[in-house]
Design a protein around this motif. Sequence first.
Motif, PDB file in Angstrom:
ATOM      1  N   HIS A 414       1.657  74.304  49.539  1.00 60.15           N
ATOM      2  CA  HIS A 414       1.865  74.048  48.118  1.00 60.15           C
ATOM      3  C   HIS A 414       3.315  74.286  47.719  1.00 60.15           C
ATOM      4  N   ARG A 415       3.931  75.298  48.292  1.00 53.84           N
ATOM      5  CA  ARG A 415       5.332  75.565  47.986  1.00 53.84           C
ATOM      6  C   ARG A 415       6.225  74.407  48.458  1.00 53.84           C
ATOM      7  N   ARG A 416       5.884  73.910  49.642  1.00 53.11           N
ATOM      8  CA  ARG A 416       6.646  72.766  50.165  1.00 53.11           C
ATOM      9  C   ARG A 416       6.475  71.546  49.279  1.00 53.11           C
ATOM     10  N   GLY A 417       5.230  71.339  48.810  1.00 55.40           N
ATOM     11  CA  GLY A 417       4.978  70.204  47.935  1.00 55.40           C
ATOM     12  C   GLY A 417       5.760  70.291  46.632  1.00 55.40           C
ATOM     13  N   ARG A 418       5.828  71.505  46.054  1.00 54.57           N
ATOM     14  CA  ARG A 418       6.577  71.674  44.803  1.00 54.57           C
ATOM     15  C   ARG A 418       8.078  71.453  45.033  1.00 54.57           C
ATOM     16  N   ALA A 419       8.565  71.912  46.203  1.00 56.76           N
ATOM     17  CA  ALA A 419       9.995  71.768  46.496  1.00 56.76           C
ATOM     18  C   ALA A 419      10.375  70.308  46.680  1.00 56.76           C
ATOM     19  N   GLY A 420       9.404  69.499  47.127  1.00 53.13           N
ATOM     20  CA  GLY A 420       9.691  68.095  47.377  1.00 53.13           C
ATOM     21  C   GLY A 420       9.615  67.219  46.138  1.00 53.13           C
TER      22      GLY A 420
END
Length: 421
Positions: A414-420
């Motif tokens: 989820h953190r990666r998704g938000r960063a993208g």
Amino acid sequence: MTQPVSDARLRRTLGVGDAVVVGLGSMVGAGIFAALGPAARAAGSGLLLGLALAAVVAYCNAMSSARLAALYPASGGTYVYGRERLGAFWGYLAGWSFVVGKTASCAAMALTVGAYVWPAQAHAVAVAAVVALTAVNYGGIQKSAWLTRAIVAVVLAVLAAVVVVCLGSGRSDAGRLDVGASGGVGGVLQAAGLLFFAFAGYARIATLGEEVRDPARTIPRAIPLALGIALAVYAAVAVAVLSVLGAGGLGQASAPLAEAVRAAGAPGLVPVVRVGAAVAALGSLLALILGVSRTTLAMARDRHLPGVLAAVHPRFQVPHRAELAVGAVVAVLAATVDVRGAIGFSSFGVLAYYAVANASAWTLSSAPVARIVPVVGLVGCVVVAFALPWVSVAVGAAVLGAGAAAYGVRWWWHRRGRAGQ
């Protein structure tokens, strides 16, 4: 049509009496018919010390749970408390411990029913029991509460008969109650862990917090009351059986209560005890499915489990999809695996669950006196958990580790998704 997840709430219909009965249905269950033998093997007649220690830990856990449940009267129990007081990860870990450990307990109770009712077809009977009780739970919490009340009445009557017959027989000898522990301190601690399995039912009252009327008043009254009744029953039965069989005989008995009434000169009571054991296991299974499905509901609401499981039936006001999912998993386990040896693993998971509850209660007040109970409960949970057989500790730690890893992967994704974005 199912209500939207955000608006779906359960109906508050349970009073103090109903909540106490649900707790008793979980505690005064199959454990009293099976746990005394392993505890005696671990600690000899020191199992009475183990029982006292388990009761102290359970009392601390109950008080911590009652304080938290009054503040957070929602389904999910310690999953909710840990999330609100310690953070999302600790709530998740508590919920994971509860769901995994208690699902194994459900299968164990179902197989206990099968073993007593029809040993040659234990798995088939176990699956039938799971299907039947899932259907009862699906029909609404009040139906479950009424059935639990009937089961508790039958079990208490059978246990009372066992106590009267054993203590009233000429073969009862108070000299067999010597509390010297042949297994030493380690044996007493292990006995406490095994016996704690039977006390853990008061959590069911907290996990039903969203279905209790006036939870700030009802839950703090119901939990200690149910625990006190269960402790009195356990102590009376343990003393009665020990006085007839002694620690050695009790440790070797596969069906301790049946062996005790036979040794006391009442073989005609043995079939009654067997029926009582089966009914007790049904009561435990009923309450376990209730508790696991409510924690599943709470975790699904937060998307730690599939969101589809967060639905509440518009007519029956129960988490019907969670109940069906839990029932299906338990039925598969009961049909394919012998999980009666998983009681130690279940105890490890439950003790981890209550460790989070006590840590959560510790944050409620900075006053030293107010923190005594949660500190004692937290230390007791950790010590007793790691005193269990090493296989139970190893498997339990591995499962908790797997759950923590899954949480970490989900958080990273989820953190990666938000960063993208």
